[in-house]
Structure formats: C-alpha cells, structure tokens
Scaffold this active site. Structure first.
Site, PDB file in Angstrom:
ATOM      1  N   LYS A 167      42.926 -47.473 -25.341  1.00  0.00           N
ATOM      2  CA  LYS A 167      42.510 -47.540 -26.747  1.00  0.00           C
ATOM      3  C   LYS A 167      42.878 -46.267 -27.496  1.00  0.00           C
ATOM      4  O   LYS A 167      43.270 -46.302 -28.676  1.00  0.00           O
ATOM      5  CB  LYS A 167      41.007 -47.807 -26.840  1.00  0.00           C
ATOM      6  CG  LYS A 167      40.487 -47.915 -28.277  1.00  0.00           C
ATOM      7  CD  LYS A 167      41.140 -49.067 -29.029  1.00  0.00           C
ATOM      8  CE  LYS A 167      40.728 -49.097 -30.508  1.00  0.00           C
ATOM      9  NZ  LYS A 167      39.354 -49.492 -30.730  1.00  0.00           N
ATOM     10  N   LYS A 235      37.769 -39.342 -35.940  1.00  0.00           N
ATOM     11  CA  LYS A 235      37.076 -39.289 -34.652  1.00  0.00           C
ATOM     12  C   LYS A 235      38.001 -39.703 -33.518  1.00  0.00           C
ATOM     13  O   LYS A 235      38.053 -39.048 -32.461  1.00  0.00           O
ATOM     14  CB  LYS A 235      35.842 -40.200 -34.697  1.00  0.00           C
ATOM     15  CG  LYS A 235      35.005 -40.237 -33.427  1.00  0.00           C
ATOM     16  CD  LYS A 235      35.298 -41.450 -32.544  1.00  0.00           C
ATOM     17  CE  LYS A 235      34.894 -42.740 -33.215  1.00  0.00           C
ATOM     18  NZ  LYS A 235      35.117 -43.919 -32.328  1.00  0.00           N
TER      19      LYS A 235
END
Length: 283
Positions: A167, A235
């Site tokens: 991811k 993030k």
C-alpha cells in the site's frame, strides 16, 4: 461469522455497509456519533465503545486514520477480544506496526492480518476495491468471504506487514503522480490552454492514467471536496519515506512530493482533496 468494524469514514462507512448487505452480523463503531447513526440507519448494530464489539466478533476490521489510532485500538482488542479472533487492519499504516501488533496480540492468541485497500471511495461504495493482504494464508482463508464483501480483487502479497508495504508503494506512486499532474495542468493553463483542453487531449494520449481521469476533472471544476485529502496524502508519503529510511533508501521523488503537500498544508488546504494541488502551483 460475526464482524466488528471500527472506523466509519469516507471509506470505512461504505465498506461496513457492504459487509452488512452480504448478510454478516455486524457491530460497528466510530468516535463520531453521526457516522454511527448512518450505519444504524443502514441496519447495523452500532456500539458506543470498542469493547462492545471486541469480545463479540470473530473478525474485527479497522479502517482508521493512521498508526497512532490503530495501535491504541489494537491494544483495546488485546484486552477484550477472544483468543482465535482475527483483526484485519484495512487502513494505511506502518509495516513495522503490523509486526509489533502480530506479536503483541499473538500473546493472547489473537491473529493479525494487514489488508489495506485501493481504488478510492467510489469503489468502496460499489464493493469493488482491491485489497493487498499480508498475513498467514490460513487466516486469509478464514476472512476471505468478509473481504470479498468489500473487494473485487484479493491479493495475498506475503507475511504480516507485506500488505502495508504494498500500500505504501501504491500511495507513494499516486501521491507523486498527483504532484506531477497538478504541475502539468497549471503549466498548460499558464501557457494559454484551457484546463479542459489539456484534460481532453491527455486523457487520450500516452499520459493517461487512473489518477489523471479521477482527479483532473476535479481540478478543472474546482471540486476539492475530499475523497482523499492533502493531510492523508502527507501522512502516507511520510510513512513511505520512513519505511525507506529503515531500508537505507532515499526517496527523491517521494520527498519532493511531500514538500509540496506540506506547502498545501501551510496554506490551509490540509482537509481538501489532493486535487487542490493544482492551485498550489499557482500560488
């Protein structure tokens, strides 16, 4: 199979609804009572504390903002969940945290699987996400039917932590691509080309991509309602850079993209969709 779902935001809400539609018994929780009401209206049993679903569920799904929230919730799971329960973290997180939580929850016989997703909010609504799974093959087989309620494609990429490595690769690529796309559109406009023309031509050229098709129409129309926010992108870039640092690798393009996302945050755009980057180049 009884499913607990923690985190009912832009992605988690529709994902939980799809689990419910597939006939699973579902208890859902979010810190936001308004999000709980939406799931309750859809027919889910909502709870006011994580503990109320932890000891009840066979499978507990996380869809949380980041590692801080994931770790805190996982430690609650250790306290309340039953041995044999499986926690499936579908958020975007740190692979090192996966390995830590596998050990920590494993002390009580609770299994940990990381299964982050891709394809965005529309795919979450339609139940056609891609999930990249890290964990034991037997644990994946146990939770596969639950994942299939949310994802069209389920790819087992390796042991615990591997799903989140994949991811981070995915989001590193697309966040860096967003920075380039915004630059391309703005350069076209400054050169006297309508943004809609740039979009029309490049959508049919070798420059076409999923990210182009998804985000450039937002740039053209000024639609910055968040599907994926600047804050979330920052993030994820930070997590990718930190992971690369552990492996002794410098992410040149990732660091450049992170700098642009930080500029967007300083200009007050953190909560807006990443498509707002087109305006950062024009600042």
């Amino acid at each position: 199979m009884k499913v607990g779902f923690v985190g009912l935001g832009i992605m988690g809400g529709p994902m939980a609804c799809n689990v419910l539609r597939k006939g699973f018994a579902l208890r859902a929780y979010d810190t936001d009572p308004e999000k709980r009401k939406i799931l309750q209206a859809a027919g889910a049993e909502v709870v006011g504390r994580v503990a109320e679903l932890a000891g009840w569920a066979d499978v507990i799904i996380f869809m949380l903002p980041g590692p801080k929230e994931i770790k805190a919730t996982a430690l609650e799971m250790k306290e309340y969940a039953r041995p044999g329960a499986i926690v499936v973290d579908m958020s975007t997180s740190d692979p090192a945290l996966d390995r830590e939580m596998e050990r920590t929850l494993g002390e009580k016989g609770i299994l940990w699987v990381d299964a982050p997703v891709s394809r965005g909010p529309p795919a979450a609504v339609e139940g056609v996400l891609l999930t990249m799974v890290g964990g034991d093959a037997a644990a994946l087989q146990t939770v596969r039917s639950v994942l299939a309620a949310m994802a069209k494609d389920i790819v087992h990429v390796g042991p615990v932590g591997s799903g989140h490595v994949m991811k981070l690769l995915n989001n590193l690529k697309i966040m860096a691509e967003m920075a380039v796309i915004a630059e391309v559109v703005e350069l076209g406009v400054r050169s006297g080309l309508p943004a809609a023309t740039v979009d029309k031509v490049l959508t049919t050229s070798s420059a076409d991509s999923f990210m182009w098709r998804y985000h450039v129409p937002r740039m053209v129309t000024g639609n910055f309602v968040p599907g994926f926010s600047i804050d979330h992108g920052h993030k994820d870039l930070t997590l990718a850079i930190q992971w690369a640092d552990r492996l002794g690798m410098n992410l040149t393009m990732g660091s450049a993209a992170k700098n642009l996302f930080e500029l967007a945050q300083r200009l007050g755009h953190g909560a807006k969709d990443t498509a707002v980057l087109v305006n950062i180049h024009g600042a």
